[in-house]
Design an enzyme around this catalytic site. Structure first.
Site, PDB file in Angstrom:
ATOM      1  N   GLU A   1     -11.283  19.033  61.682  1.00  0.00           N
ATOM      2  CA  GLU A   1      -9.932  18.857  61.140  1.00  0.00           C
ATOM      3  C   GLU A   1      -8.840  19.145  62.160  1.00  0.00           C
ATOM      4  OE1 GLU A   1      -8.857  21.402  57.845  1.00  0.00           O
ATOM      5  OE2 GLU A   1      -6.927  20.406  57.584  1.00  0.00           O
TER       6      GLU A   1
ATOM      7  N   LYS B   1     -11.431  15.000  59.183  1.00  0.00           N
ATOM      8  CA  LYS B   1     -10.357  15.337  58.234  1.00  0.00           C
ATOM      9  C   LYS B   1      -9.076  15.406  59.035  1.00  0.00           C
ATOM     10  CE  LYS B   1      -8.807  18.981  55.095  1.00  0.00           C
ATOM     11  NZ  LYS B   1      -9.220  19.802  53.962  1.00  0.00           N
TER      12      LYS B   1
HETATM   13  P1  13P Z   1      -3.850  20.539  52.091  1.00  0.00           P
HETATM   14  O1  13P Z   1      -4.422  19.319  51.419  1.00  0.00           O
HETATM   15  O2  13P Z   1      -3.123  21.458  51.162  1.00  0.00           O
HETATM   16  O3  13P Z   1      -3.106  20.207  53.341  1.00  0.00           O
HETATM   17  O4  13P Z   1      -5.081  21.426  52.572  1.00  0.00           O
HETATM   18  C1  13P Z   1      -6.128  20.822  53.202  1.00  0.00           C
HETATM   19  C2  13P Z   1      -6.805  21.834  54.009  1.00  0.00           C
HETATM   20  O5  13P Z   1      -7.956  22.131  53.803  1.00  0.00           O
HETATM   21  C3  13P Z   1      -6.089  22.441  55.121  1.00  0.00           C
HETATM   22  O6  13P Z   1      -7.010  23.023  55.981  1.00  0.00           O
END
Ligand code: 13P
Length: 335
Positions: free
Chosen positions: A177, A219
């Site tokens: 991510e 992600k």
């Molecule tokens: P949000 O969808 O609230 O941005 O959170 C996703 C997430 O896992 C951030 O690490």
């Protein structure tokens, strides 16, 4: 490393037009969200909240995987079942956030590096034995005057790749991510340019660490103008910029791109995801999915307010938000 298992798990996380529910807020982040709603900031309230989510009837119709925090993977429901088992029995794959949060990057004012590689191999072994089948590591990229620097992009991409390799070694699918923050005044074009730099470096580093791309999930953020940018765009323009960024940088071997919501209002996040799918689902090589925390949980938490009597209303709101995301996956969210 079981290559087939990794590949199957990655695909399963986007199966049947479902997506991922992120419920892995750290203790300070969860407490911050509770504080806004005057919910007591206690371990017991956090446990009740996570139990409420995990026991929502039929959640698996829309949610394929759920990301837990260390505290939650060790917790039980009121009637003594492990939360991780409740999810698994419901047909939701349990995952675990394994990074130890973003901290200031030395000599890089305004930039962050995510910690957590020391001792990670041992922690991964424990999580695997507790039932986790996938993992998540978040890198934070701030867009501003003169940033992100190449030092920030390279060190975060390297950490993501080291994490991904360790996770696959332990038999769990890494959700990598890189989050480009929405705060600031930058334009959509600037977000596109930064997104390209970040993702190009990320896939260079993943290759360098021999990560099996078929057994990963990306992600990341949608390509959007910053919250305070004077020039806003149409949802169709944002959808096209987002997919253009991915097309230029993300190998077709990656099975799933799951967007984070990043603080967007739930309806807007669903509308944007729906536009992305409506326009690109037929041609994109990856599933265009979601891994939302706030955009799924927020309406439910507001309905719950920490009170047992609001439990049904909160589960109803959670199910509604998850259903909106499921419809958006099909490009059919109507608002
Ligand atoms: P949000 O969808 O609230 O941005 O959170 C996703 C997430 O896992 C951030 O690490």
């Amino acid at each position: 490393m079981e290559k087939n298992t990794l590949q199957e798990t990655a695909l399963a996380l986007a199966s049947a037009d479902r997506g991922i529910l992120a419920m892995d807020e750290s203790i300070p982040t969860c407490n911050r969200r509770f504080r806004k709603l005057a919910i007591p900031e206690t371990e017991e309230k956090r446990r009740q909240w996570r139990e409420l989510i995990a026991t929502t009837p039929d959640l698996a119709e829309h949610i394929a995987g759920a990301i837990l925090f260390d505290e939650t993977i060790r917790q039980h429901t009121g009637d003594g079942r492990r939360i991780v088992d409740v999810l698994t029995e419901a047909g939701i794959i349990p995952g675990i956030k394994v990074d130890l949060r973003a901290h200031d990057l030395a000599l890089h004012p305004g930039e962050k590096i995510t910690d957590g590689l020391d001792g990670l191999r041992d922690r991964l072994g424990e999580y695997r034995s507790m039932g986790a089948r996938f993992t998540k590591w978040r890198a934070v990229i701030t867009i501003g005057e003169g940033i992100p620097s190449s030092g920030c992009i390279e060190s975060n991409a390297h950490a993501l790749a080291r994490f991904a390799a360790l996770s696959q070694e332990a038999g769990m699918v890494p959700v990598v991510e890189p989050e480009m923050l929405l705060e600031g005044t930058h334009t959509m074009e600037r977000c596109l340019e930064v997104g390209e730099r970040v993702l190009r470096e990320l896939y260079r580093q993943l290759a360098g660490q021999r990560v099996l791309l078929e057994g990963t999930v990306l992600k990341t953020s949608m390509v959007l103008p910053a919250l305070d940018c004077p020039k806003q765009q149409t949802i169709a323009e944002e959808a096209d910029a987002t997919v253009r960024c991915l097309m230029r940088t993300v190998p077709a071997a990656v099975p799933v791109v799951a967007f984070l919501s990043g603080g967007q209002p739930p309806e807007l996040a669903a509308a944007r995801l729906s536009a992305i799918n409506e326009r690109w689902r037929a041609t994109a090589p990856w599933a265009l999915s979601f891994s939302f925390a706030r955009a799924i949980q927020q309406p439910a938490m507001e309905a719950w307010k920490g009170e047992e009597e609001n439990r049904d209303a909160a589960q109803h709101a959670l199910m509604q938000a998850a259903c909106d995301c499921f419809m958006a996956r099909r490009g059919e969210y109507a608002g």
